[in-house]
Scaffold this motif. Sequence first.
Motif, PDB file in Angstrom:
ATOM      1  N   ILE A 120      37.712 -27.096  16.028  1.00 21.08           N
ATOM      2  CA  ILE A 120      38.284 -26.153  17.003  1.00 21.08           C
ATOM      3  C   ILE A 120      39.624 -26.698  17.477  1.00 21.08           C
ATOM      4  O   ILE A 120      40.611 -25.970  17.567  1.00 21.08           O
ATOM      5  N   TYR A 124      43.058 -24.817  17.817  1.00 25.75           N
ATOM      6  CA  TYR A 124      43.308 -24.512  19.232  1.00 25.75           C
ATOM      7  C   TYR A 124      44.601 -25.193  19.705  1.00 25.75           C
ATOM      8  O   TYR A 124      45.362 -24.638  20.481  1.00 25.75           O
ATOM      9  N   SER A 248      31.834 -22.825  26.288  1.00 25.43           N
ATOM     10  CA  SER A 248      32.005 -24.082  25.533  1.00 25.43           C
ATOM     11  C   SER A 248      30.665 -24.705  25.129  1.00 25.43           C
ATOM     12  O   SER A 248      30.459 -25.907  25.290  1.00 25.43           O
ATOM     13  N   THR A 253      30.064 -30.353  23.648  1.00 25.80           N
ATOM     14  CA  THR A 253      30.991 -30.564  24.773  1.00 25.80           C
ATOM     15  C   THR A 253      30.215 -30.737  26.072  1.00 25.80           C
ATOM     16  O   THR A 253      30.468 -31.652  26.853  1.00 25.80           O
TER      17      THR A 253
HETATM   18  N1  PFF Z   1      35.877 -22.156  26.511  1.00 27.31           N
HETATM   19  C1  PFF Z   1      37.189 -22.249  25.905  1.00 27.31           C
HETATM   20  C2  PFF Z   1      37.918 -20.922  26.061  1.00 27.31           C
HETATM   21  O1  PFF Z   1      37.368 -19.972  26.616  1.00 27.31           O
HETATM   22  O2  PFF Z   1      39.055 -20.831  25.616  1.00 27.31           O
HETATM   23  C3  PFF Z   1      37.168 -22.617  24.481  1.00 27.31           C
HETATM   24  C4  PFF Z   1      36.339 -23.804  24.171  1.00 27.31           C
HETATM   25  C5  PFF Z   1      36.544 -24.997  24.867  1.00 27.31           C
HETATM   26  C6  PFF Z   1      35.363 -23.712  23.234  1.00 27.31           C
HETATM   27  C7  PFF Z   1      35.755 -26.078  24.638  1.00 27.31           C
HETATM   28  C8  PFF Z   1      34.589 -24.789  22.983  1.00 27.31           C
HETATM   29  C9  PFF Z   1      34.777 -25.976  23.687  1.00 27.31           C
HETATM   30  F1  PFF Z   1      34.032 -27.020  23.439  1.00 27.31           F
END
Ligand code: PFF
Length: 469
Positions: A120, A124, A248, A253
């Motif tokens: 990711i 990202y 997440s 995480t």
């Molecule tokens: N929750 C984050 C978002 O909404 O952009 C994306 C994300 C962060 C996904 C951390 C997964 C993670 F482990």
Amino acid sequence: MANTGSSISAPLKRAAGAVQAAPRDGFATGLGVLTATLGSAVGLGNIWKFPFLTGANGGAAFLIVYLISTLLVGLPVMISELTMGRTARADAITTLQKLSPSRKPWWLIGAIGALSAFMILAFYTEVAGWVFAYIFKSLSAAALSTNPEVTSQAFSGLVTDPVQSLVWQWIVLGLVGFIIILGVSKGIENTTKRLMPVLFLLLVAVCVRSLTLPGAAKGLEFLLKPDFSKVTGLTMLTAMGLAFFKLSIGMGTMITYGSYFREDQNIPITATRVMLADLSVSLLAGMAIFPAVFAFGFEPSAGPSLLFITIPAVFASMPLGHFFMVIFFILAAIAATGAMLSLFEVPVAYMSERLGMSRRTATLLTMALLVLFGSAAALSNSVLADFKVLGMTMFDLYDFTTSNIFLPVGGIFICLFVGWVWGMDQVKKSLSNNGILKNEGIARLFLFLVRFVSPVLILLVLLQGLNIL
Ligand code: PFF
């Protein structure tokens, strides 16, 4: 007589080493726990995924479905991960090794999680790079035009330029790596404690600007007017997939962050607060974006084109638009940073705690690997545009494999682990704070969900994501 080093027996030496070993870093305050965890949940997903999906899938009707999905799937998985982490007080892979019966390969879930976090991050950080670039582009008005064709050209000028793409990704990696090296409480906690309130204030400012434009009501209608005719089986699966990404979960995480939680932190309450605050940020983002989009007669679009093509055109159309565009991209950058910190922490925690590296070495190694693998995503719109695996560019492949396969698979196994391997006694013990469990009914309900409801629903998301349903 003082003991000389050579005369200390081996067990004593070990004991002396244990006394000297630095205590494990963790979140120091209850507020820090909340801002760090919320910082992970709030990300680019709140800004481009959530508002658009809500608008396109029936407004308030979708919100209800999303809420049900978070209650039946999102929260149970999040609570599972946090409690597992807090019980084992270790990185995601070690947590599963420590908690599972010996010789069972449950640690693989942690390993898939660490791999997902890494993948990711590979794409990202690239999108975050574009966001950071746009703060400066907005300052110089380079990307500001009321004509979406012009803003579209400005955007493709950025993403098709290999040098700019790589350099912005490296800048983001450097910034996040720097905060990670500072540590869990001094780096992640301190940063999110300061930045989350700023994010919130900036978001409210953009919201007020957007909602006070003439014609703003149409945008609010797009976002909130309940249209139950748009809710189908597929909508429910979309909502569940979104809940996964938003909270997440499914990739270690929350296991990793849970391992830094204080003993007296009430996990179900913290998780519920994070979910509600994350939902509020998503709704505010929708109210910042759509009223303005509709007020100036633009079409709402999804994904990067909403963020980098439509939004600059919208801002260019409004009074003080220049100023608000800078603010908007700063707040998006803050959101992305909190999310990336949590993703980084997964491999860094593993490497520093299990492979004996210092935190600095583990972070630098993660950054170096991301420079390598992330460049494949960063160059997906330029020199590697024609390099496809399974018909996808590397950027899309990282996104597809993680969101559609690894996260749901991780989520299913986390539920099965907590529901069937751990069982009631351990769940009660690990949900309690300092040994006190205030509400046994919640523990029962939670166990029922992770045993029978959540894994089945996640399986449906998995099959749908693979086009099997
Ligand atoms: N929750 C984050 C978002 O909404 O952009 C994306 C994300 C962060 C996904 C951390 C997964 C993670 F482990």
